[in-house]
Every structure is written in structure tokens, then in C-alpha cells.
Design a protein around this motif. Structure first.
Motif, short mmCIF file in Angstrom:
data_model
loop_
_atom_site.label_atom_id
_atom_site.label_comp_id
_atom_site.label_asym_id
_atom_site.label_seq_id
_atom_site.Cartn_x
_atom_site.Cartn_y
_atom_site.Cartn_z
N SER A 1 0.83 -1.20 0.00
CA SER A 1 0.00 0.00 0.00
C SER A 1 0.87 1.25 0.00
CB SER A 1 -0.92 0.01 1.24
OG SER A 1 -0.15 0.26 2.41
N LYS A 2 0.21 2.41 0.02
CA LYS A 2 0.95 3.68 0.05
C LYS A 2 1.85 3.78 1.27
CE LYS A 2 -2.94 5.94 -0.31
NZ LYS A 2 -3.92 7.05 -0.41
N ALA A 3 1.43 3.17 2.36
CA ALA A 3 2.20 3.27 3.60
C ALA A 3 3.46 2.43 3.60
CB ALA A 3 1.31 2.87 4.78
N ASP B 1 10.02 6.78 3.31
CA ASP B 1 10.29 8.21 3.09
C ASP B 1 9.08 9.00 2.62
OD1 ASP B 1 12.94 7.70 3.76
OD2 ASP B 1 13.48 7.32 1.68
N ARG B 2 8.22 8.39 1.84
CA ARG B 2 7.06 9.13 1.33
C ARG B 2 5.77 8.37 1.61
NH1 ARG B 2 8.27 12.50 -4.16
NH2 ARG B 2 10.24 13.38 -3.54
N PRO B 3 5.48 8.02 2.84
CA PRO B 3 4.22 7.32 3.11
C PRO B 3 3.03 8.17 2.71
CG PRO B 3 5.21 8.13 5.13
CD PRO B 3 6.23 8.33 4.06
N GLY B 4 2.05 7.56 2.08
CA GLY B 4 0.87 8.30 1.64
C GLY B 4 1.00 8.87 0.25
N ARG B 5 2.18 8.75 -0.34
CA ARG B 5 2.38 9.25 -1.71
C ARG B 5 3.23 8.24 -2.46
NH1 ARG B 5 5.95 12.79 -4.60
NH2 ARG B 5 4.85 13.97 -6.22
#
Length: 291
Positions: A206-208, A212-216
Motif C-alpha cells: 500500500s501507500k504506507a 520516506d514518502r508514506p501516503g504518496r
């Protein structure tokens, strides 16, 4: 270093799908366009061995093609000493294969779908061949009798404490791992699914999960290995894209960016993914605009 903008004085070339065999040879599809009107002149499959000169294994000429803006070569897959690839025709898609040891292309089967309806596929035999639609929200399966049916892949119920699995919105890359399981990237949901035998989808990455860029996150291409690890291309991470390797427990263990200065360092960072070093270089350099 290959340039997408200067194939010769009248052409430019664009590298698309990639595959690597167990000997470390890289296979790439190359689309060659006319500079003047940006129509496709021809497409080819090129092999880059670890040592020695590259060679063209297959050429698809677009002369006489009514719709010369569209590419026709699709996914590259390596299975049991064969390089499988598919060619989009007007009324069907042909699955062909080339022996890695050398020899002419052989027809494997036809997929009864117009070329504009097929975006990506995974698998090499009827009954275990999956097709992603151009709309992106549906995956089909080629049955043993040659008919296409909706695979009806659906989210599996989430386990306690786990995030909910969203339904497929924009399926992009489809691949089969060493255990025969279907993996799917979804550009909209920014995740990787793994299909279970009964047709349910679990959220594999998943995004998480991206460091370094969790959510993106943007999982564009994925390459599973025999040991259960997975290499994933994230074109928006790092300075100009990055390739991450996740272990069998979905933990990131290696990361490469287009800024890594030498192939030797790439190979060291990727081990035991050394065969993917050249592949990663082409992908990330393409993202940066250099291939």
C-alpha cells in the motif's frame, strides 16, 4: 547510454516493456517513430546480454498499417526457456513465443479481443492467462475453451487491524509470481494487489509501505523473484524515480535511484537482484528522460 530522442536522423525510439532471464540478459521492446509525423515505423524486441553486442530478436513492421500511431507489441514474459510476447491485431491479440536459445517466433494462442480492449496481460496458457482492460477497472481471464470472462476479482475482507482493500480502479501492470499468483498494480489506489485462488484480492503493498514518502506512492512496474521478494518501480520517489526491493514479508530492503553513479554500485545494491541492474537503469533513466 541510449537516447529516446536520437535514434537516427529521421527516427526517435522509445523503450517500453522489459524482462530479464536467469542468465542476466535484458530483453526490451523498442518502438521506433518517424520524427516528422510521430507515426510508428516499426517495433522490435532487443536482447542485451551481460557481455557482447545486443541483437534484435523480432521486428514488427508498421508499413501499410492504417493506425500507425498505436504500438502493437505488449508484455514480455520469460517462462521455461521461452520469451513470450503478444501482438495486438485489429480483431484479436496473438500470443507468440521465441526460444531463448534462438529460432523463429511461434504462435501460442489467440485472445478473442480487439486490440483497443487489451492494455496488459499476464500468463502464457489458456486457463491461467489474465487480461487487463483499457478502462483499467476490470480484469478478464482466458478460459481453457478460449473464451474471455470477467475474472470478478473482489477485495478480500480485511483482517483486524489491517486496512481495507479498495476495489480495482485502474489496473496497470499484471504479473505472475513464482508461485503462480497474480499480482496487479493499481495506479489510482497506489497499491499492489495479490489475487487469491478463489478470486479475492489482498492488499499486498500500500501507500504506507514505501519508505520516506508514506501516503504518496505510485507502483508503476513490479518484478517478483523466485525467493518471494519483489522489485517495484516508484516513478515519483527520489530525485527522478526509484526502484525498491521488498522482501517476502513486504519490508523494503534495498533502494536505487537514478542518481546512483555506477553500474557496479547498482549491482551491489541489488544483490541478489543483480540480473535486474540493467533493467533498473533503463527504467529509471527513462523516467529521468535519458533513455
Amino acid at each position: 547510454r541510449l537516447s529516446v530522442h536520437s535514434h537516427d536522423s529521421v527516427h526517435y525510439a522509445y523503450w517500453t516493456d522489459l524482462a530479464v532471464d536467469t542468465d542476466g540478459a535484458l530483453y526490451a521492446t523498442n518502438v521506433v517513430y518517424f520524427l516528422e509525423d510521430e507515426t510508428v515505423d516499426y517495433e522490435e524486441i532487443v536482447r542485451f546480454p551481460p557481455r557482447g553486442a545486443s541483437e534484435v530478436l523480432y521486428t514488427l513492421d508498421h508499413e501499410g498499417d492504417e493506425d500507425t500511431y498505436d504500438t502493437r507489441l505488449l508484455t514480455l514474459q520469460i517462462r521455461d526457456g521461452w520469451l513470450y510476447f503478444d501482438v495486438r491485431r485489429d480483431e484479436k491479440v496473438e500470443l507468440l513465443r521465441l526460444p531463448l536459445a534462438g529460432g523463429p517466433a511461434q504462435r501460442v494462442l489467440d485472445i478473442p479481443a480487439a486490440r483497443e480492449d487489451v492494455y496488459n496481460l499476464a500468463g502464457t496458457a489458456a486457463g491461467s492467462l489474465w487480461i487487463g482492460s483499457y478502462s483499467g477497472d476490470r480484469v478478464y481471464r482466458l478460459q481453457s475453451d478460449g473464451t474471455l470472462t470477467d475474472a470478478r476479482l473482489r477485495p478480500a475482507p480485511a483482517l483486524p487491524g489491517e486496512p481495507e482493500t479498495p476495489p480495482i480502479v485502474l489496473a496497470d501492470k499484471l504479473v505472475i509470481d513464482a508461485a503462480g499468483r497474480l499480482l496487479i498494480t493499481d495506479l489510482f489506489n497506489q497499491c499492489v494487489y495479490r489475487a487469491r485462488p478463489e478470486g479475492s484480492l489482498e492488499l499486498w503493498l500500500s501507500k504506507a509501505d514505501l519508505p520516506d514518502r508514506p501516503g504518496r506512492a505510485l507502483y508503476k512496474d513490479i518484478y517478483p523473484a523466485a525467493d518471494g521478494s519483489l522489485a517495484a518501480v516508484d516513478p515519483i520517489g527520489g530525485s527522478s524515480g526509484r526502484l525498491l526491493v521488498f522482501d517476502e514479508n513486504r519490508k523494503p530492503v534495498r533502494e536505487l535511484t537514478a542518481g546512483t553513479p555506477s553500474l557496479a554500485q547498482w549491482a551491489l545494491l541489488l544483490a541478489p537482484w543483480g540480473a535486474l541492474a540493467a533493467l533498473a537503469l533503463l527504467i529509471l533513466a527513462a523516467i529521468a528522460g535519458f533513455v
